[in-house]
Design an enzyme around this catalytic site. Structure first.
Site, PDB file in Angstrom:
ATOM      1  N   HIS A   1       0.667  -0.852   0.030  1.00  0.00           N
ATOM      2  CA  HIS A   1      -0.433   0.116  -0.117  1.00  0.00           C
ATOM      3  C   HIS A   1       0.521   0.874   0.462  1.00  0.00           C
ATOM      4  O   HIS A   1       2.253   1.218   0.451  1.00  0.00           O
ATOM      5  CB  HIS A   1      -1.477   0.086   1.070  1.00  0.00           C
ATOM      6  CG  HIS A   1      -0.101   0.104   2.730  1.00  0.00           C
ATOM      7  ND1 HIS A   1      -0.361  -0.919   3.447  1.00  0.00           N
ATOM      8  CD2 HIS A   1       0.631   0.911   2.963  1.00  0.00           C
ATOM      9  CE1 HIS A   1       0.468  -0.888   4.301  1.00  0.00           C
ATOM     10  NE2 HIS A   1       0.628   0.518   4.541  1.00  0.00           N
TER      11      HIS A   1
ATOM     12  N   GLN B   1      -4.082   3.523   1.541  1.00  0.00           N
ATOM     13  CA  GLN B   1      -4.315   3.510   2.998  1.00  0.00           C
ATOM     14  C   GLN B   1      -4.504   4.933   3.057  1.00  0.00           C
ATOM     15  O   GLN B   1      -2.897   5.050   3.384  1.00  0.00           O
ATOM     16  CB  GLN B   1      -3.088   2.543   3.620  1.00  0.00           C
ATOM     17  CG  GLN B   1      -3.576   2.642   5.187  1.00  0.00           C
ATOM     18  CD  GLN B   1      -2.638   1.878   5.809  1.00  0.00           C
ATOM     19  OE1 GLN B   1      -0.560   2.312   5.374  1.00  0.00           O
ATOM     20  NE2 GLN B   1      -2.814   0.971   6.498  1.00  0.00           N
TER      21      GLN B   1
ATOM     22  N   GLU C   1       8.085   0.777   5.137  1.00  0.00           N
ATOM     23  CA  GLU C   1       6.701  -0.263   6.008  1.00  0.00           C
ATOM     24  C   GLU C   1       6.908  -1.766   5.308  1.00  0.00           C
ATOM     25  O   GLU C   1       7.109  -1.482   4.073  1.00  0.00           O
ATOM     26  CB  GLU C   1       5.251  -0.141   6.270  1.00  0.00           C
ATOM     27  CG  GLU C   1       4.357  -0.938   6.959  1.00  0.00           C
ATOM     28  CD  GLU C   1       3.024  -0.733   7.196  1.00  0.00           C
ATOM     29  OE1 GLU C   1       2.671   0.505   6.884  1.00  0.00           O
ATOM     30  OE2 GLU C   1       2.505  -1.351   7.629  1.00  0.00           O
TER      31      GLU C   1
ATOM     32  N   HIS D   1       3.837   7.626   3.734  1.00  0.00           N
ATOM     33  CA  HIS D   1       5.126   5.610   3.264  1.00  0.00           C
ATOM     34  C   HIS D   1       4.534   5.068   2.945  1.00  0.00           C
ATOM     35  O   HIS D   1       2.915   5.080   2.203  1.00  0.00           O
ATOM     36  CB  HIS D   1       4.851   5.127   4.842  1.00  0.00           C
ATOM     37  CG  HIS D   1       3.249   4.561   5.414  1.00  0.00           C
ATOM     38  ND1 HIS D   1       2.459   4.704   6.168  1.00  0.00           N
ATOM     39  CD2 HIS D   1       2.700   3.474   4.789  1.00  0.00           C
ATOM     40  CE1 HIS D   1       1.770   4.474   6.633  1.00  0.00           C
ATOM     41  NE2 HIS D   1       1.759   3.398   5.970  1.00  0.00           N
TER      42      HIS D   1
ATOM     43  N   GLU E   1      -7.975   4.102   9.646  1.00  0.00           N
ATOM     44  CA  GLU E   1      -7.507   4.267   8.244  1.00  0.00           C
ATOM     45  C   GLU E   1      -9.628   3.467   7.217  1.00  0.00           C
ATOM     46  O   GLU E   1      -9.833   3.121   7.738  1.00  0.00           O
ATOM     47  CB  GLU E   1      -6.933   3.546   8.144  1.00  0.00           C
ATOM     48  CG  GLU E   1      -6.894   2.101   9.115  1.00  0.00           C
ATOM     49  CD  GLU E   1      -5.461   1.583   8.429  1.00  0.00           C
ATOM     50  OE1 GLU E   1      -4.888   1.529   9.040  1.00  0.00           O
ATOM     51  OE2 GLU E   1      -6.038   0.128   7.914  1.00  0.00           O
TER      52      GLU E   1
END
Ligand code: V0V
Ligand code: CO
Length: 148
Positions: A7, A60, A134, A84, A43
């Site tokens: 994502h 996301q 991530e 991110h 989220e």
């Protein structure tokens, strides 16, 4: 092994308004919503496409639930935008250890709870050319689940 973009995390002030923008502009629908108290976010996951490794790629959308959360602090400093990028792997534990051995700071000793039952960790953006990165192993693609 990192096998997909899982994502892109996008920080926003108003989750409902941002969801509506992505629906009305691009036609992306909400696949899942969740509050993650540990991370301090509300989220929405928007499914973009499924991938050949059995996973999928999402957007996301992240609204902070606390000003002192990672996303809350980032929004106060930068405003809305890409926060991110997350790479999908079948082995977040092994990949995080291998990346730590290369001298990149991995933020958690053990992966933590991520969206939809996934296990996640983060790499420090200062060690990744400015990109908060991530690593995520999705529920259902996680060999460690059998051991739980
Ligand atoms: C901070 N910095 C960033 C950044 N956040 N650079 C690029 N992208 C970001 N997202 C830079 C910041 O500009 C500073 O640079 C420096 O890092 C230190 O930042 P800070 O504002 O002082 O903040 P810290 O150090 O308190 O926290 C930064 C870190 C924090 C990265 C350590 O945000 C963190 O722990 N993030 C991981 C958790 C997270 O982001 N959770 C929300 C998503 P200068 O000014 O010194 O040059 S939760 C999620 O994705 C879930 C649940 C999921 O996917 O399932
Ligand atoms: Co994320």
């Amino acid at each position: 092994m990192l096998t997909r973009i899982d994502h892109i995390g996008i920080a926003c002030f108003d989750l409902d308004a941002t969801v509506e923008f992505y629906r009305a502009t691009y036609g992306f629908e909400v696949f899942h919503t969740e509050v993650n108290d540990e991370q301090g976010v509300r989220e929405a996951m928007l499914l973009v496409n499924e991938t050949s490794d059995g996973g999928a790629t999402y957007l996301q959308l992240l609204e902070p639930t606390r000003e002192d959360s990672a996303v809350g602090k980032w929004l106060a400093k930068n405003g809305e935008g890409v926060h991110h990028i997350a790479f999908g792997t079948g082995d977040v534990d092994g990949d995080a250890a291998a990346i730590r051995d290369k001298g990149v700071r991995v933020l958690y000793d053990e992966p933590r709870h991520g969206t939809m039952g996934s296990r996640i960790t983060f790499l420090h953006p200062k060690d990744c050319h400015g990109v908060l990165t991530e690593l995520v192993t999705s529920a259902g693609l996680d060999p460690a689940e059998d051991a739980h």
